[in-house]
Design a protein around this motif. Structure first.
Motif, PDB file in Angstrom:
ATOM      1  N   THR A  33      -7.124   2.938   1.606  1.00 39.89           N
ATOM      2  CA  THR A  33      -5.890   3.713   1.533  1.00 39.89           C
ATOM      3  C   THR A  33      -6.187   5.195   1.756  1.00 39.89           C
ATOM      4  O   THR A  33      -6.892   5.812   0.945  1.00 39.89           O
ATOM      5  CB  THR A  33      -5.217   3.532   0.160  1.00 39.89           C
ATOM      6  OG1 THR A  33      -5.069   2.136  -0.096  1.00 39.89           O
ATOM      7  CG2 THR A  33      -3.862   4.220   0.128  1.00 39.89           C
ATOM      8  N   ALA A  40       0.859  -6.285  -5.727  1.00 39.91           N
ATOM      9  CA  ALA A  40       1.422  -5.935  -7.026  1.00 39.91           C
ATOM     10  C   ALA A  40       1.273  -7.039  -8.055  1.00 39.91           C
ATOM     11  O   ALA A  40       1.627  -6.851  -9.207  1.00 39.91           O
ATOM     12  CB  ALA A  40       2.904  -5.591  -6.861  1.00 39.91           C
ATOM     13  N   THR A  89      -0.398  10.312  -7.898  1.00 38.89           N
ATOM     14  CA  THR A  89       0.084   9.348  -6.909  1.00 38.89           C
ATOM     15  C   THR A  89       0.612  10.034  -5.658  1.00 38.89           C
ATOM     16  O   THR A  89       1.015   9.371  -4.718  1.00 38.89           O
ATOM     17  CB  THR A  89       1.202   8.480  -7.522  1.00 38.89           C
ATOM     18  OG1 THR A  89       2.272   9.325  -7.966  1.00 38.89           O
ATOM     19  CG2 THR A  89       0.677   7.671  -8.702  1.00 38.89           C
ATOM     20  N   VAL A  92      -1.876   4.899  -5.220  1.00 43.88           N
ATOM     21  CA  VAL A  92      -0.498   4.929  -4.731  1.00 43.88           C
ATOM     22  C   VAL A  92       0.096   3.524  -4.837  1.00 43.88           C
ATOM     23  O   VAL A  92      -0.622   2.529  -4.961  1.00 43.88           O
ATOM     24  CB  VAL A  92      -0.406   5.433  -3.274  1.00 43.88           C
ATOM     25  CG1 VAL A  92      -0.867   6.874  -3.175  1.00 43.88           C
ATOM     26  CG2 VAL A  92      -1.218   4.548  -2.331  1.00 43.88           C
ATOM     27  N   ALA A  93       1.434   3.461  -4.808  1.00 40.15           N
ATOM     28  CA  ALA A  93       2.168   2.190  -4.893  1.00 40.15           C
ATOM     29  C   ALA A  93       1.726   1.414  -6.134  1.00 40.15           C
ATOM     30  O   ALA A  93       1.643   1.988  -7.213  1.00 40.15           O
ATOM     31  CB  ALA A  93       1.980   1.389  -3.610  1.00 40.15           C
TER      32      ALA A  93
END
Length: 305
Positions: A204, A253, A177, A152-153
């Motif tokens: 997560t 990121a 996702t 995810v993300a």
């Protein structure tokens, strides 16, 4: 345990950085001392280090074992080599740990610091990756009926990259996702399938639960994570460790994403090598299809009257 003959300054530093966020506060003191001044730690007996750090001898031994050594004596040998290498190349703590970005940094410093952090993440990831472990993951994916990748993300972008790369060479791979879709897919996996979970922290929930279901279904499970002591790492058959020290101005990121993508590239190239004949054919077919589509989609010039 780590083989002292195969331990290098680079992979030792990479291991310390990898486990640092997951350590207890006391163990983190020892790990940070190793990063900041390996020479001093290497030159200290366990009693001396305990007195200097105010950390118990038992915690120091446990920290050494978390780093892959049988005890503190073996860790000291590796640290002595790291300190000697740093002295020979005139690398100090500032080289080992790139400077943090500040709100008032000029853009020239932003370029330097971000580049250094991402380059360091790549170097650390490569230094601590075992070819044997990579080979096991490549073998499992090469033989898989299907491959599910969960993230995810920012990690979701990495999952999508892995799935599209494998799909390009003819492997049935899908990225999920969305947690509901991931769970739906995971429970339908079986022995011979591969599930890959991508999570910087390894904690997560949207990745952990599908991976748990995939494991119960009999699939081979692979983790791509920064945290070798995470719930995801403990759950999976194979664990690929990505590197990247994050701060407020370098979130997940950035450096971690780069190192995760590097691991995906290692796996992709390994699988492509194992299946070179079918991979090359698939690459040609997919490239031709895209090129034909692009050519046909271009506006045709109007004919002159």
């Amino acid at each position: 345990m780590i083989d002292p003959q195969r331990s290098t300054p680079e992979n030792l530093v990479a291991r310390v950085r990898a486990v640092l966020p997951s350590l207890t506060p006391s163990a983190r003191i020892i790990a940070q001392m190793i990063l900041d001044d390996p020479g001093t730690v290497a030159g200290s007996t366990i009693t001396e280090l305990s007195a200097t750090s105010a950390v118990s001898e038992a915690t120091i031994v446990r920290t050494a074992r978390v780093l892959g050594f049988s005890g503190y004596a073996q860790l000291r040998l590796a640290l002595a080599a790291a300190a000697a290498a740093a002295a020979a190349t005139r690398n100090g703590p500032d080289r080992l740990v790139p400077g943090d970005l500040a709100p008032d940094d000029p853009l020239c410093d932003v370029i330097t610091k971000v580049s250094r952090a991402e380059a360091q993440a790549i170097e650390d990831t490569a230094a601590q990756l075992s070819p044997e472990l990579l080979g096991e993951v490549v073998d499992a994916i090469t033989a898989a009926r299907r491959v599910d990748v969960y993230g995810v993300a920012a990690s979701g972008l990495v999952a999508a990259d892995m799935a599209q790369k494998l799909l390009r060479i003819g492997l049935p791979a899908h990225a999920f996702t969305d947690a509901h879709l991931a769970l739906t897919s995971a429970v339908l996996l079986r022995s011979g399938d591969v599930a890959v979970g991508v999570s910087r922290t390894g904690e997560t929930p949207d990745v952990l639960e599908p991976m748990r279901r995939a494991h119960r279904a009999g699939a081979t499970t692979v983790a791509i994570t920064n945290n070798p002591r995470s719930a995801l790492a403990e759950l999976c058959t194979h664990v690929l460790i990505s590197a990247g020290r994050e701060t407020a101005f370098r979130p997940g990121a950035l450096a971690s994403r780069i190192s995760q993508l590097l691991l995906v590239d290692y796996v992709f190239v390994g699988v492509a090598q194992r299946t070179s004949e079918s991979s090359n054919e698939a690459l040609r077919a997919t490239r031709d299809a895209v090129n034909e589509f692009v050519a046909e989609s271009r506006p045709r010039s109007r004919r002159s009257p």
